[in-house]
Design a protein around this motif. Structure first.
Motif, PDB file in Angstrom:
ATOM      1  N   ARG A 210       0.840  -1.187   0.000  1.00 60.05           N
ATOM      2  CA  ARG A 210       0.000   0.000   0.000  1.00 60.05           C
ATOM      3  C   ARG A 210       0.890   1.258   0.000  1.00 60.05           C
ATOM      4  O   ARG A 210       0.612   2.251  -0.656  1.00 60.05           O
ATOM      5  CB  ARG A 210      -0.875  -0.012   1.238  1.00 60.05           C
ATOM      6  N   LYS A 211       1.987   1.145   0.729  1.00 59.72           N
ATOM      7  CA  LYS A 211       2.920   2.259   0.792  1.00 59.72           C
ATOM      8  C   LYS A 211       3.532   2.517  -0.595  1.00 59.72           C
ATOM      9  O   LYS A 211       3.640   3.655  -1.034  1.00 59.72           O
ATOM     10  CB  LYS A 211       4.032   1.940   1.793  1.00 59.72           C
ATOM     11  N   ASN A 214       1.072   4.289  -2.617  1.00 58.26           N
ATOM     12  CA  ASN A 214       0.867   5.687  -2.252  1.00 58.26           C
ATOM     13  C   ASN A 214       2.045   6.567  -2.600  1.00 58.26           C
ATOM     14  O   ASN A 214       1.907   7.764  -2.788  1.00 58.26           O
ATOM     15  CB  ASN A 214       0.572   5.789  -0.771  1.00 58.26           C
TER      16      ASN A 214
ATOM     17  N   LYS C 109      -7.000   3.104   8.285  1.00 57.62           N
ATOM     18  CA  LYS C 109      -6.665   2.852   6.889  1.00 57.62           C
ATOM     19  C   LYS C 109      -7.845   2.266   6.118  1.00 57.62           C
ATOM     20  O   LYS C 109      -7.901   2.359   4.907  1.00 57.62           O
ATOM     21  CB  LYS C 109      -5.493   1.867   6.801  1.00 57.62           C
ATOM     22  N   ARG C 159      -4.982   9.340   7.708  1.00 63.62           N
ATOM     23  CA  ARG C 159      -4.835   8.189   6.808  1.00 63.62           C
ATOM     24  C   ARG C 159      -3.492   8.182   6.093  1.00 63.62           C
ATOM     25  O   ARG C 159      -2.991   7.148   5.706  1.00 63.62           O
ATOM     26  CB  ARG C 159      -5.966   8.190   5.770  1.00 63.62           C
ATOM     27  N   SER C 163       3.189   6.826   8.024  1.00 66.41           N
ATOM     28  CA  SER C 163       3.297   5.707   7.085  1.00 66.41           C
ATOM     29  C   SER C 163       2.041   4.871   7.037  1.00 66.41           C
ATOM     30  O   SER C 163       2.095   3.671   6.791  1.00 66.41           O
ATOM     31  CB  SER C 163       4.484   4.787   7.443  1.00 66.41           C
ATOM     32  N   GLY C 165      -0.201   5.131   4.893  1.00 65.99           N
ATOM     33  CA  GLY C 165      -0.339   4.753   3.497  1.00 65.99           C
ATOM     34  C   GLY C 165      -1.765   4.728   2.980  1.00 65.99           C
ATOM     35  O   GLY C 165      -2.034   4.113   1.956  1.00 65.99           O
ATOM     36  N   GLY C 166      -2.690   5.376   3.668  1.00 62.53           N
ATOM     37  CA  GLY C 166      -4.055   5.451   3.152  1.00 62.53           C
ATOM     38  C   GLY C 166      -4.162   6.547   2.118  1.00 62.53           C
ATOM     39  O   GLY C 166      -3.224   7.309   1.892  1.00 62.53           O
ATOM     40  N   SER C 167      -5.323   6.616   1.481  1.00 66.63           N
ATOM     41  CA  SER C 167      -5.503   7.665   0.489  1.00 66.63           C
ATOM     42  C   SER C 167      -6.203   8.854   1.130  1.00 66.63           C
ATOM     43  O   SER C 167      -6.815   8.741   2.190  1.00 66.63           O
ATOM     44  CB  SER C 167      -6.340   7.140  -0.668  1.00 66.63           C
ATOM     45  N   GLU C 204     -10.984  -6.557   9.916  1.00 59.08           N
ATOM     46  CA  GLU C 204     -10.798  -7.862  10.549  1.00 59.08           C
ATOM     47  C   GLU C 204      -9.566  -7.858  11.424  1.00 59.08           C
ATOM     48  O   GLU C 204      -8.612  -7.196  11.112  1.00 59.08           O
ATOM     49  CB  GLU C 204     -10.661  -8.927   9.455  1.00 59.08           C
TER      50      GLU C 204
END
Lengths: 389, 488, 204
Positions: A210-211, A214, C109, C159, C163, C165-167, C204
């Motif tokens: 994911r990093k 991004n 995230k 987010r 780090s 790393g979300g949008s 989860e």
């Protein structure tokens, strides 16, 4: 020019022109400048001791021997594309032939990715509509069929491009990351596990990937490009292709940045809240544009000792001592040295040298001098740090 | 132009004009000489501080900042104002063919003016300088100066409008330019930089305009008026071209405040471009004035002349042209980028202030002062005054050559990457060490000038009782004794 | 003092001559003036107050400015430091066993609607974050006073920061989520159970 009154009026008129150009024009323009940085913060005025320090700086004429201005230099642009816009044709047109083969592949892959996701979304929408609207069953069934076909087309096309990319990329680690880079560049969010698996992205995007997604960027230029070379591309990306990018100035020959004097050039807003703007006259001593950001001011004791007697810190310094900014207190026997007294091996032992409020104010003022990023003057990337020299 | 002769009062005789100017103008000249000495001494002290850091370092009001500001204010307003206004009054009266109007106002104005300069020096010493390098006037001092100048200007303007002489000689334009420019510039600096200062960054262009205009327009107009007046007058020719003079004059007024802005100033590019544009066009001012005077003095070696006033004027013109060429060079940003933060700006200011302005003023005073005081047009110690010229000339040449040359070296080091701080410091200080020599020469010459002026005054006021006359009598008596002895 | 001024021994006052400026110099002047004006016209950067050397054009400087997303995140940092930092800390680590971290949190995230819902109404523990159980600490309805813009900014910030790393989150997503929250009819703080019951996606 023999009429006395006319000469007189002419002088008034000409001087007013000169005044208008260098006094009225700039002053009215700069007076109206906004402090807003555009991100909810503003260029803040100095307060408290730092503000008083400005007066100490002025009173002692520090501005004769120290400048507070970092000048510009030669630089190039690195154009970092971080997200593609919606329209592939326009993007291709804007980027033209200026992009390397590798970047072109990545861009292609990202677009294919986008299309797959869009196709899948269309399918989902159609399926949802199918269950919702019973009267239009047949029509929607057709739509589903069309959407399904479209999705398989797009998926096939994506796989083809992906195969092409992975074939051409030899490094294994790059092979692993390229899919996620394309994911990041495409700017789409996939909420569909089945599709992820179908596209070969594993069951879930783990954090590291994911990093990668991004932080994926495409360096469209190499840090040597000049504005005139890329202005059309930048305008196109911004206004027509709707892409997200960052224009990063990179040093080519910029002494003030390369020598660590400042992180960028000085601009008007660095001086906007000063009571007296003192950009400086000569660089007899170091430039103080970014004094607050240098290690020299990290330790206040070091600074005060230097102010008290520069030659205790540097034997060859030509800076005059500012002993009158300190109080010299005789210590009685057994009296302990106050906390704020200067600490240096060569100072007289029976005395405590204590900074006056003026010295403290000066310190705070110098701490406040920084060249942090401003929208009109981003921090310039320095390829060759001074200590490498 | 058909101004009938009847409408204009007949021109006054030069003797009548001299008599009308005598005390007011001498008062201004004498104040000027006193301030020149002070400016030079403070300048030397300041200069010494730059390379002897421990010199007077424990006295808070004698930092380099205070001394430098004081020296410049004393020179600019103390010497420049007094000498400039004195010559303005005399030249205006002569050129308009009218006796000086309202001399009482001039005396009052001069007192106020000198009070203003004194207040400025005291204020700066106490830490009231306003932070604009080159125009450190405290608020209150600026006001007194403006009022003082208004008094003197009142007399000058009345004289100017008396219109006894049909032709307005070019020098009068320059003098009127200077008379109008001073209150304008000091007023701007006073309101926009000190009394109600404009916001931070806006002070940079405003301060630049004010300091540069004071130099190029105010001092420039005063000095050029003197050069344009005395050169043709003493040579005994007419000025080559009125058109050239007019062209140079208007261009100077327009561009004078815009030139020489550092290309590295933290200002929007258009302001720096505007200044660059002015630097480029400034070459026309240099050509206009230089060519005009060259043609006027064609075949007459100004510097080699026997006439000391002509020598003064010749050097002043030369220094002005050189300074103008340096200004023109700033049209190239690469050139300016090297010199902008070095000693060169100060060296070039010395070139302008001492080499051009002081030379022109001293030459003018040298010519005018004896005429105001009596029939004896020689200075009592004529040979010593020549040393004023020589010492300043040598000092200016040293400061310009060494100052700019070594500053260039410093500027280049600033442009390199990874030069260590101590090397930079050594390179920065070198031109200042040399310039210190020049400043000492200035100080000596200013003392000589003050002494000569005192001798002149005492000779004309005390006649045979003046120390000079007594000394001459004693020497003559001795010589006679000797020759008598030799003959026997 | 002598009153005798007869011996002035000086020429008369100077007069100015009539020599004309050569036409050539006028032409050169006009030419140079033209070049100068052209130069200023080319490089004046529209007299913009924001363009400083070595940059040359307002467009260029506008392109240098941070993107909308960067500005959003920077603004989010301001909002965070006013509203959230007291409990979740500047480094997003939370504190103790009651306040869960935001750094590395799958809740942050994950689905936008879920995190917006929690921010809007607050939450009462227990909750599992990054494999660790957090107790009964109660989060207040911190987001209720924020405007949709500020909410978008602060959610985008948490987010992307640390780090995670979300949008970044757009204003539409925020509005959708707000609608979903108000549709659910939730009054007080959520619990994980009620959140799940209202149809929000639980990581989860």
């Amino acid at each position: 020019m023999n009429k006395a009154p006319w000469v007189f009026l002419g002088v008034l008129f000409t001087l007013s022109l000169s005044w208008w150009g260098m006094v009225y024009g700039p002053a009215s323009q700069l007076a109206g400048q906004s402090a807003d940085k555009g991100d909810g913060t503003a260029v803040l005025p100095r307060v408290g001791l730092a503000k008083q320090g400005e007066q100490v700086y002025r009173e002692n004429g520090c501005y004769y021997c120290h400048t507070r201005t970092a000048t510009g230099g030669e630089f190039g642009y690195e154009l970092r594309l971080s997200q593609l816009g919606g329209d592939r044709e326009i993007t291709d047109e804007v980027l033209g032939k200026k992009v390397t083969a590798e970047n072109t592949r990545l861009i292609n892959l990202a677009f294919e990715f986008k299309y797959v996701v869009a196709a899948k979304k269309a399918l989902d929408d159609a399926s949802k509509a199918l269950t919702d609207a019973k009267e239009k069953v047949q029509e929607l069934k057709d739509a589903v069929v069309v959407a399904k076909e479209n999705l398989s087309d797009k998926t096939a096309s994506f796989k083809k491009v992906k195969a092409d990319v992975t074939e051409n990329i030899t490094a294994q680690d790059k092979k692993d990351t390229i899919l996620f880079e394309a994911y990041g560049l495409s700017g789409v969010e996939i909420k569909d596990k089945a599709l992820m698996i179908e596209l070969g992205m594993g069951e879930q995007i783990i954090d590291e990937h994911r990093k990668i997604a991004n932080e994926a960027i495409i360096k469209l230029t190499d840090g040597k490009a000049q504005w005139s070379d890329i202005e059309d591309m930048v305008r196109g990306l911004k206004t027509r292709a709707g892409a997200q990018f960052k224009l990063q100035p990179v040093v080519i020959d910029w002494p003030d940045v390369q020598n660590g004097v400042a992180l960028r050039q000085s601009v008007t807003r660095d001086f906007m809240h000063d009571t007296y703007a003192m950009p400086g006259v000569m660089r007899l001593g170091p430039n103080l544009a970014n004094a607050g950001g240098t290690p020299a001011l990290a330790d206040s004791n070091q600074f005060y000792v230097h102010l008290y007697q520069p030659r205790l810190i540097n034997e060859e310094s030509a800076m005059p001592p500012y002993r009158y900014l300190f109080r010299k207190v005789k210590l009685n026997a057994g009296e302990s040295v106050p906390d704020n007294a200067l600490k240096h091996a060569d100072l007289e032992e029976d005395y405590a040298i204590i900074p006056t409020e003026k010295a403290e104010a000066l310190f705070e003022f110098l701490k406040s001098l920084r060249t942090d990023a401003l929208p009109e003057a981003p921090i310039v990337e320095n390829q060759k740090p001074a200590d490498d020299q | 132009m058909s101004e009938s002769r009847d409408n204009i009062a007949s021109e006054a005789a030069p003797e009548e004009i001299n008599a009308s100017c005598r005390w007011p103008v001498m008062f201004l000249f004498f104040s000027a000489a006193l301030w020149l000495v002070k400016a030079a001494i403070i300048g030397v002290m300041g200069s010494a501080k730059l390379h002897v850091p421990e010199f007077l370092s424990d006295i808070s009001f004698l930092t380099y900042g205070h001394l430098q500001a004081n020296a410049w204010v004393a020179f600019l307003f103390g010497f420049g104002g007094n000498a400039g206004l004195g010559l303005t009054l005399w030249m205006l009266s002569r050129l308009r063919g009218a006796p000086l109007a309202r001399p009482g106002f001039v005396i009052a104005g001069t007192v106020l003016w000198n009070v203003g300069v004194t207040a400025a020096l005291v204020g700066i010493t106490l830490g009231d300088q306003n932070g604009v390098a080159g125009l450190e006037l405290p608020v209150y001092a600026g006001r007194v100066l403006l009022i003082g100048q208004a008094f003197i200007a009142f007399s000058a303007i009345l004289t100017y409008f008396s219109r006894r002489h049909k032709q307005l000689y070019p020098s009068t334009w320059y003098l009127i330019g200077a008379l109008v420019a001073l209150p304008w510039i000091v007023g701007t600096a006073h309101w926009l930089l000190a009394a109600a200062p404009v916001r931070g960054a806006a002070q940079i262009p405003v301060g630049h305009w004010a300091t540069t205009s004071l130099l190029q327009v105010w001092l420039g107009c005063l000095g050029l008026a003197a050069v344009l007046y005395f050169t043709p007058k003493i040579i005994g020719r007419e000025l080559f071209s009125r058109q050239w003079a007019a062209f140079g004059f208007w261009m100077l007024l327009l561009l004078g405040g815009w030139v020489n802005l550092n290309s590295g100033s933290p200002l929007p590019v258009w302001q720096i471009k505007l200044s660059q544009f002015a630097n480029g066009l400034f070459i026309f001012v240099v050509i206009a004035v230089g060519w005009n005077l060259r043609q006027t003095a064609r075949g007459v070696p100004l510097l080699g002349s026997e006439n000391l006033t002509l020598k003064f004027m010749g050097f002043a013109l030369g220094a002005w042209v050189v300074s103008g060429l340096f200004t023109f060079c700033n049209v190239f940003p690469e050139w300016n980028a090297i010199l902008q933060f070095t000693y060169a700006n100060t060296a070039l200011r010395h070139l302008f202030a001492w080499g051009f302005f002081a030379m022109a003023m001293l030459g003018g005073i040298y010519y005018v002062a004896p005429r105001l005081l009596g029939a004896d047009l020689d200075w009592p110690c004529g040979r010593t005054v020549r040393w004023v010229y020589r010492l300043i000339a040598v000092g200016v040449i040293i400061i310009t050559l060494a100052g700019v040359g070594m500053a260039w070296d410093h500027g280049q080091a600033l442009q390199q990457i990874g030069v260590d701080a101590m090397t930079l410091q050594t390179k920065a200080i070198k031109p200042m060490r040399i310039a210190f020599l020049g400043e000492i020469l200035f100080t000596v010459s200013s003392f000589i000038f003050l002494g000569s002026l005192l001798c002149l005054l005492s000779r004309n006021c005390c006649g045979e009782l003046s120390p000079m006359a007594l000394w001459r009598q004693i020497r003559e008596a001795k010589m006679e004794g000797k020759t008598e002895g030799g003959a026997q | 003092m002598s009153e005798d001024f007869t011996n002035l021994n000086e020429p008369s006052e100077p007069r100015s001559g009539t020599a004309q400026m050569p036409m050539g110099i006028m032409i050169v002047l006009i030419l140079l003036g033209y070049i100068g004006c052209y130069n200023v016209d080319q490089w004046n950067a529209n007299f913009s107050v924001n363009v400083h050397a070595p940059f040359t054009e307002p467009d260029e400087v506008a392109s240098l400015a941070p993107s909308a997303e960067e500005l959003l995140v920077a603004r989010g940092k301001q909002v965070y430091s006013k509203n959230c930092v007291a409990c979740h800390q500047a480094n997003g680590a939370g504190s103790g066993t009651d306040i869960p971290p935001l750094a590395g949190s799958e809740w942050v995230k994950g689905d936008v609607a879920t995190i917006v819902a929690i921010t809007l109404k607050g939450l009462i523990g227990p909750i599992t974050v990054a494999g660790k159980k957090y107790g009964a600490g109660a989060m207040t309805a911190a987001g209720e006073t924020l405007s949709p813009d500020e909410l978008a900014a602060v959610i985008s910030y948490i987010r992307k920061e640390w780090s995670n790393g979300g949008s970044a989150v757009g204003i539409e997503e925020i509005n959708d989520a707000r609608k979903k929250v108000s549709d659910s009819g939730q009054g007080g703080q959520w619990e994980v159970k009620s959140l799940e019951a209202a149809g929000f996606i639980i990581p989860e």
